[in-house]
Design an enzyme around this catalytic site. Structure first.
Site, mmCIF file in Angstrom:
data_model
loop_
_atom_site.group_PDB
_atom_site.id
_atom_site.type_symbol
_atom_site.label_atom_id
_atom_site.label_comp_id
_atom_site.label_asym_id
_atom_site.label_seq_id
_atom_site.Cartn_x
_atom_site.Cartn_y
_atom_site.Cartn_z
ATOM 1 N N ARG A 135 25.583 25.649 61.846
ATOM 2 C CA ARG A 135 26.730 26.514 62.157
ATOM 3 C C ARG A 135 26.876 26.571 63.666
ATOM 4 O O ARG A 135 25.912 26.856 64.376
ATOM 5 C CB ARG A 135 26.529 27.917 61.592
ATOM 6 N N SER A 179 20.199 35.244 66.888
ATOM 7 C CA SER A 179 20.625 36.544 66.353
ATOM 8 C C SER A 179 20.944 37.572 67.431
ATOM 9 O O SER A 179 20.823 38.772 67.221
ATOM 10 C CB SER A 179 19.557 37.110 65.395
ATOM 11 N N GLU A 221 12.988 37.861 64.626
ATOM 12 C CA GLU A 221 13.989 37.870 63.560
ATOM 13 C C GLU A 221 13.354 37.966 62.171
ATOM 14 O O GLU A 221 13.943 37.557 61.178
ATOM 15 C CB GLU A 221 14.865 36.626 63.673
ATOM 16 N N GLU A 240 26.648 27.954 70.922
ATOM 17 C CA GLU A 240 25.381 27.413 70.444
ATOM 18 C C GLU A 240 25.560 26.880 69.029
ATOM 19 O O GLU A 240 26.542 27.182 68.350
ATOM 20 C CB GLU A 240 24.282 28.475 70.474
ATOM 21 N N TYR A 299 24.138 42.186 61.433
ATOM 22 C CA TYR A 299 23.350 42.410 60.231
ATOM 23 C C TYR A 299 23.529 43.769 59.576
ATOM 24 O O TYR A 299 23.086 43.956 58.456
ATOM 25 C CB TYR A 299 21.864 42.170 60.548
ATOM 26 N N GLY A 339 21.934 32.209 58.904
ATOM 27 C CA GLY A 339 21.474 33.305 58.063
ATOM 28 C C GLY A 339 22.025 33.234 56.653
ATOM 29 O O GLY A 339 23.131 32.752 56.416
ATOM 30 N N ASN A 363 23.378 26.622 65.365
ATOM 31 C CA ASN A 363 22.258 27.186 64.605
ATOM 32 C C ASN A 363 21.923 26.236 63.458
ATOM 33 O O ASN A 363 22.771 25.983 62.604
ATOM 34 C CB ASN A 363 22.668 28.569 64.072
ATOM 35 N N ASP A 388 28.919 28.199 66.981
ATOM 36 C CA ASP A 388 29.648 29.388 67.399
ATOM 37 C C ASP A 388 30.491 29.106 68.646
ATOM 38 O O ASP A 388 30.059 28.362 69.539
ATOM 39 C CB ASP A 388 28.678 30.538 67.691
#
Length: 297
Positions: free
Chosen positions: A240, A138, A12, A258, A201, A264, A260, A242
């Site tokens: 964060r 990601s 990443e 998951e 992205y 990002g 994070n 998801d």
């Protein structure tokens, strides 16, 4: 002075460079002197040379957000942003994260770890299912095997020897950021297909609807579950979480995917959008992370 760590050596790297540059610019706007550090294997030497007051960790992926760099920073006695060693290592291991979710009563999809040779030899579970590294982010290296597939996937050479196999959770892609113990809002991520690396992205790869247009009980459950995940995983400052939600199944169709610990910070990233929705500007978001930096938790 704030040293912003970016780049690094994970898959990443490019995302991290984008996040780091954006955060460095925001911190300068907030009034901090900043040095940008492309984190290589000489990182301890570089940090000792600059002697920063705080390290802003904008790394993504293995080494940068799995507890390794966090351990280096604690060894050097430097305060750093985001979660500590244990939470960082735990959340990077998707299967162990799900074990913590289950213990806390949070809903998850069926999953297990399997050898890549086993996965390639025969379907490890009835399709549809997802195969992915258990310690990357990601959507790096994700394989979606749909119902009716005649054979299991052939995995790329760079996939690890052990992978995670997870029952495919249909429905809408939702996410919630937690900042300073507060769930910000729910975002509905709309794409034309799988929410993969490109959709995350590439400008225009996805559309973010926030606050998500959901039944109140589903919206509230996402907010509550994200706060619970943040707490039981031992996250600090920012995280964060998801979700996937199958509307046809109501509350039973909501599962956590998951958490994070270093979301990002790119122009298309979700957490800065959610912060802005809550009247927290990007420079203020970065400032809050710096002010909450620590070296002992």
């Amino acid at each position: 002075m704030v040293a912003v760590l970016m780049g690094g050596i994970s898959a990443e790297r490019e995302v991290s460079l984008s996040s780091g540059r954006m955060c460095a610019a925001a911190l300068r706007e907030a009034g901090y002197p900043v040095v940008e550090v492309d984190a290589g294997r000489d990182l301890p030497h570089v940090l000792l040379k600059h002697s920063p007051d705080v390290v802003f960790n904008a790394l993504h992926g293995r080494w940068g957000e799995d507890g390794c760099v966090q351990g280096v920073l604690e060894w050097l006695g430097l305060s750093y942003t985001h979660s500590g060693v244990l939470a960082s290592a735990l959340t990077m291991d998707k299967e162990r994260t799900k074990a913590v979710y289950r213990a806390a009563g949070l809903p998850v999809a069926e999953s297990r770890l399997a050898a890549r040779a086993e996965v390639e030899a025969a379907h490890p579970m009835a399709p549809p299912y997802v195969v992915k590294p258990y310690n990357e982010g990601s959507s790096v290296g994700v394989y979606l095997v749909m119902e009716g597939a005649n054979r299991p996937p052939r995995l790329a050479a760079e996939m690890p020897a052990t992978v995670m196999v997870e029952a495919y959770a249909p429905g809408r892609e939702l996410t919630v950021s937690v900042l300073d113990g507060r769930a910000l809002t729910v975002t509905d991520i709309v794409t034309d297909g799988w929410y993969d690396y490109d959709a995350k992205y590439r400008p225009g790869g996805s559309r973010h609807v926030l606050p998500a247009e959901l039944p109140k009980r589903i919206f509230d459950a996402c907010m509550d579950h994200a706060l619970t995940a943040h707490r039981v995983l031992g996250c600090r400052s920012l995280s964060r979480t998801d979700f996937r939600w199958d509307e046809a199944r109501g509350m039973e169709g909501l599962v956590l995917l998951e958490t994070n610990t270093q979301p990002g910070m790119t122009p298309t990233s979700l957490t800065p959008e959610q912060a802005a929705h809550c009247d927290i500007s990007f420079p203020d978001l970065c400032r809050r992370l710096v002010e909450d930096a620590s070296c002992d938790r």
